[in-house]
Write a protein that holds these residues in place. Structure first.
Motif, short mmCIF file in Angstrom:
data_model
loop_
_atom_site.label_atom_id
_atom_site.label_comp_id
_atom_site.label_asym_id
_atom_site.label_seq_id
_atom_site.Cartn_x
_atom_site.Cartn_y
_atom_site.Cartn_z
N LYS A 1 58.65 51.64 43.78
CA LYS A 1 57.44 52.06 44.50
C LYS A 1 57.45 53.53 44.86
O LYS A 1 56.42 54.20 44.79
N GLU A 2 58.60 54.08 45.24
CA GLU A 2 58.67 55.50 45.59
C GLU A 2 58.41 56.37 44.37
O GLU A 2 57.73 57.39 44.46
N PHE A 3 58.93 55.97 43.22
CA PHE A 3 58.64 56.68 41.97
C PHE A 3 57.14 56.63 41.69
O PHE A 3 56.52 57.64 41.34
N ASN A 4 56.55 55.43 41.82
CA ASN A 4 55.12 55.28 41.56
C ASN A 4 54.28 56.17 42.48
O ASN A 4 53.30 56.77 42.04
N LYS A 5 54.66 56.27 43.75
CA LYS A 5 53.92 57.12 44.69
C LYS A 5 53.99 58.58 44.26
O LYS A 5 52.96 59.27 44.22
N ARG A 6 55.18 59.06 43.97
CA ARG A 6 55.34 60.47 43.56
C ARG A 6 54.58 60.76 42.28
O ARG A 6 53.89 61.76 42.15
N ASN A 7 54.73 59.86 41.31
CA ASN A 7 54.08 60.01 40.01
C ASN A 7 52.56 60.03 40.15
O ASN A 7 51.89 60.91 39.62
N MET A 8 52.03 59.04 40.86
CA MET A 8 50.59 58.92 41.04
C MET A 8 50.03 60.13 41.78
O MET A 8 48.99 60.69 41.39
N LYS A 9 50.71 60.54 42.84
CA LYS A 9 50.25 61.68 43.64
C LYS A 9 50.16 62.94 42.79
O LYS A 9 49.17 63.67 42.83
N VAL B 1 50.30 51.17 45.80
CA VAL B 1 51.52 50.63 45.19
C VAL B 1 51.81 49.19 45.61
O VAL B 1 52.80 48.61 45.18
N SER B 2 50.94 48.62 46.42
CA SER B 2 51.14 47.23 46.83
C SER B 2 50.44 46.23 45.89
O SER B 2 50.63 45.02 46.03
N TYR B 3 49.66 46.73 44.94
CA TYR B 3 48.93 45.84 44.04
C TYR B 3 49.86 45.16 43.05
O TYR B 3 50.82 45.75 42.56
N THR B 4 49.56 43.90 42.74
CA THR B 4 50.31 43.13 41.76
C THR B 4 49.55 43.11 40.43
O THR B 4 48.42 43.59 40.35
N LYS B 5 50.15 42.51 39.43
CA LYS B 5 49.52 42.42 38.11
C LYS B 5 48.16 41.75 38.20
O LYS B 5 47.23 42.14 37.50
N GLU B 6 48.04 40.76 39.07
CA GLU B 6 46.77 40.04 39.21
C GLU B 6 45.69 40.87 39.91
O GLU B 6 44.51 40.51 39.86
N ASP B 7 46.09 41.97 40.54
CA ASP B 7 45.15 42.78 41.32
C ASP B 7 44.83 44.14 40.70
O ASP B 7 44.26 45.00 41.37
N LEU B 8 45.20 44.37 39.44
CA LEU B 8 45.03 45.71 38.88
C LEU B 8 43.56 46.12 38.74
O LEU B 8 43.25 47.30 38.81
N THR B 9 42.67 45.16 38.57
CA THR B 9 41.25 45.50 38.55
C THR B 9 40.84 46.07 39.91
O THR B 9 40.11 47.06 39.98
N SER B 10 41.34 45.48 40.98
CA SER B 10 41.06 46.01 42.32
C SER B 10 41.72 47.36 42.54
O SER B 10 41.14 48.23 43.18
N PHE B 11 42.91 47.55 42.01
CA PHE B 11 43.59 48.85 42.07
C PHE B 11 42.68 49.93 41.47
O PHE B 11 42.46 50.98 42.07
N ILE B 12 42.16 49.66 40.29
CA ILE B 12 41.30 50.63 39.59
C ILE B 12 40.05 50.91 40.42
O ILE B 12 39.68 52.07 40.62
N LYS B 13 39.41 49.87 40.90
CA LYS B 13 38.19 50.05 41.71
C LYS B 13 38.49 50.85 42.98
O LYS B 13 37.73 51.75 43.35
N ASP B 14 39.60 50.54 43.65
CA ASP B 14 39.94 51.25 44.89
C ASP B 14 40.28 52.71 44.64
O ASP B 14 39.85 53.58 45.38
N LEU B 15 41.05 52.99 43.59
CA LEU B 15 41.39 54.39 43.29
C LEU B 15 40.14 55.17 42.91
O LEU B 15 39.96 56.31 43.34
N LYS B 16 39.26 54.57 42.15
CA LYS B 16 37.99 55.24 41.80
C LYS B 16 37.19 55.53 43.08
O LYS B 16 36.61 56.61 43.22
N HIS B 17 37.18 54.58 43.99
CA HIS B 17 36.46 54.78 45.26
C HIS B 17 37.09 55.93 46.05
O HIS B 17 36.36 56.79 46.58
N ILE B 18 38.40 55.97 46.15
CA ILE B 18 39.10 57.05 46.85
C ILE B 18 38.73 58.40 46.25
O ILE B 18 38.52 59.39 46.97
N LEU B 19 38.61 58.45 44.93
CA LEU B 19 38.31 59.70 44.22
C LEU B 19 36.81 60.01 44.15
O LEU B 19 36.43 61.06 43.64
N GLY B 20 36.00 59.09 44.61
CA GLY B 20 34.54 59.31 44.56
C GLY B 20 33.97 59.13 43.18
O GLY B 20 32.94 59.72 42.84
N LEU B 21 34.62 58.30 42.35
CA LEU B 21 34.14 58.02 41.00
C LEU B 21 33.46 56.67 40.97
O LEU B 21 33.71 55.82 41.79
#
Length: 82
Positions: A33-41, A61-81
């Protein structure tokens, strides 16, 4: 039209919706998770000029394989996309 995400990872083009010459993997499941945070940031800052907060990163970084669609939607929302 947004399709259900079925890959075990999320790439930059999943977020931008565009062809990405350097299509980095933003969120590879099963990685530290720490690698994912640094990488994503780093990648989000370079590509979108947006500084993800610690709260955003912890949530993402708390999303699971079953939640990746929500991950994408949330990150797009954070970025204003859309």
């Amino acid at each position: 039209m947004f399709n259900e995400h079925t890959q075990p990872f999320v790439c930059l083009d999943d977020i931008s919706g565009l062809y990405e010459p350097m299509n980095h993997v933003l969120y590879p499941l099963g990685t530290d998770k720490e690698f994912n945070k640094r990488n994503m940031k780093k990648i989000i800052k370079e590509r979108f000029g947006h500084e993800l907060s610690d709260d955003d990163l912890n949530k993402l970084v708390s999303y699971t394989k079953e939640d990746l669609t929500s991950f994408i939607k949330d990150l797009k929302h954070i970025l204003g996309l859309r």
